[in-house]
Design an enzyme around this catalytic site. Structure first.
Site, mmCIF file in Angstrom:
data_model
loop_
_atom_site.group_PDB
_atom_site.id
_atom_site.type_symbol
_atom_site.label_atom_id
_atom_site.label_comp_id
_atom_site.label_asym_id
_atom_site.label_seq_id
_atom_site.Cartn_x
_atom_site.Cartn_y
_atom_site.Cartn_z
ATOM 1 N N TYR A 54 0.842 -1.190 0.000
ATOM 2 C CA TYR A 54 0.000 0.000 0.000
ATOM 3 C C TYR A 54 0.885 1.250 0.000
ATOM 4 O O TYR A 54 1.688 1.461 0.922
ATOM 5 C CB TYR A 54 -0.926 0.017 1.210
ATOM 6 C CG TYR A 54 -1.975 -1.075 1.242
ATOM 7 C CD1 TYR A 54 -2.234 -1.868 0.130
ATOM 8 C CD2 TYR A 54 -2.714 -1.319 2.392
ATOM 9 C CE1 TYR A 54 -3.189 -2.856 0.154
ATOM 10 C CE2 TYR A 54 -3.690 -2.318 2.431
ATOM 11 C CZ TYR A 54 -3.913 -3.085 1.315
ATOM 12 O OH TYR A 54 -4.866 -4.084 1.341
ATOM 13 N N GLN A 291 -16.323 9.525 9.093
ATOM 14 C CA GLN A 291 -16.730 8.315 8.372
ATOM 15 C C GLN A 291 -16.542 7.074 9.232
ATOM 16 O O GLN A 291 -17.353 6.154 9.182
ATOM 17 C CB GLN A 291 -15.912 8.189 7.082
ATOM 18 C CG GLN A 291 -16.223 9.238 6.036
ATOM 19 C CD GLN A 291 -15.307 9.140 4.833
ATOM 20 O OE1 GLN A 291 -14.125 8.824 4.954
ATOM 21 N NE2 GLN A 291 -15.844 9.396 3.652
#
Length: 335
Positions: A54, A291
């Protein structure tokens, strides 16, 4: 926050796992990434998933820094190996003994920890004998650098072969990390039955179908500015398959169903994957702390069968269920 056992093991993980693919070290500034991790901890999330690939190792560094100062024993940290890292030389990808043993040391250094709770094969390596791969994983476990072994996006045949070798080597293969959502159900016909047979459970990624199930994308309308669908670093390509007008229209028809059970569309999508008894956790990502807080409301939700039937009536016919779509690259990428 609710907790579930991971596979046929004694390890419990938070049923919402915080993941940093496409965010840390890439789409999200480091300060905001740290705020998201702190928000996850505040809502009771203890499991964190990353991978060496990543942002070409940057995501592990950001997560390690964000978790600094937390009690290590109170966390479950997962990472992965397979995709290219570094200069992408001939041995900088795959599941060879060389790449696994070098990669675990790099991951531990970046994550600032002596061990990871779960070390995962990010894909199946068709160029390396499975015996070599599993022996290397067994050595990582015996060295105390990982407690358990998992995989990601392995098909049923690969899971059976890997689990058999793990058993011979005296280690536990306890998890698989596949994509799974209302729209992507390819693990249901074969992978889940095999996993139940083998004592493996799922840590699923993209439960909101890269955001398509959030309801923010409208059929026939321009893509929202700053959304994943406009991200040129990877988000655009991953969500594209879910942006057909018939899919987006069906998602809007889920709104009254979500309202009936007191959830928004994203929360409904996360809660839906958690209804599958073979799912131990749903990975949630975030570009803003709020979120995380919102998605956390999906934990502990039990959807009535009537609600599940309503969801299938609205969107089930649009779901992809082809088990052949659980595939790994034929050759090592980037080498």
């Amino acid at each position: 926050m609710e907790f579930r056992y991971l596979g046929n093991s004694g390890l419990k993980i938070s049923e919402l796992t915080y993941g940093n693919w496409l965010t840390h070290g890439s789409q999200v500034e480091n300060e905001t990434a740290t705020e998201c991790v702190k928000a996850a901890l505040d809502v009771g999330i203890t499991s964190f998933d990353t991978a060496d690939a990543y942002a070409n190792t940057a995501a592990e560094k950001v997560l390690g820094k964000a978790l600094r100062g937390e009690r290590r024993e109170s966390l479950e940290i997962f990472t992965k190996v397979y995709w290219p890292t570094g200069p992408k030389g001939p041995n900088d990808s795959g599941l060879s003994r060389k790449h696994i043993l070098e990669s675990i040391d790099g991951s531990l250094h970046r994550l600032k920890t002596d061990y990871v709770d779960l070390y995962q094969a990010h894909r199946y390596d068709l160029e390396t004998p499975l015996e070599e791969t599993m022996q290397a994983f067994a050595d990582v476990v015996r060295q105390g650098k990982a407690l358990y072994i998992g995989v990601s996006e392995w098909n049923a045949t690969q899971l059976r072969a890997g689990a058999a070798l793990a058993k011979e080597l005296g280690i536990q293969l306890i998890s698989n990390q596949p994509q799974y959502s209302m729209l992507w159900r390819v693990i249901e016909p074969e992978v889940i039955p095999a996993s139940q047979e083998l004592g493996i459970s799922q840590i699923v990624w993209s439960p909101v179908a890269q955001g398509a199930l959030s309801g923010k994308y409208l059929p026939g309308a321009p893509l929202p500015k700053g959304s994943r669908a406009t991200d040129k670093k990877g988000g655009e390509s991953t969500i594209k398959r879910f942006l057909a007008d018939d899919v987006l229209g069906a998602v809007q028809n889920l709104r009254p169903i979500a309202s009936e059970v007191g959830l928004d569309l994203a929360q409904l999508a996360v809660a839906w994957v958690l209804q599958n008894p073979n799912v131990s956790a749903a990975i949630i990502g975030a570009s803003r702390p709020e979120q995380v807080v919102s998605n956390a409301k999906a934990s502990g939700v039990v959807l009535p069968q009537e609600t599940l039937d309503q969801i299938d009536a609205v969107i089930g016919h649009l779901a992809d269920r082809d088990p052949a779509k659980t595939v790994s690259p034929e050759t090592r990428p980037g080498s």
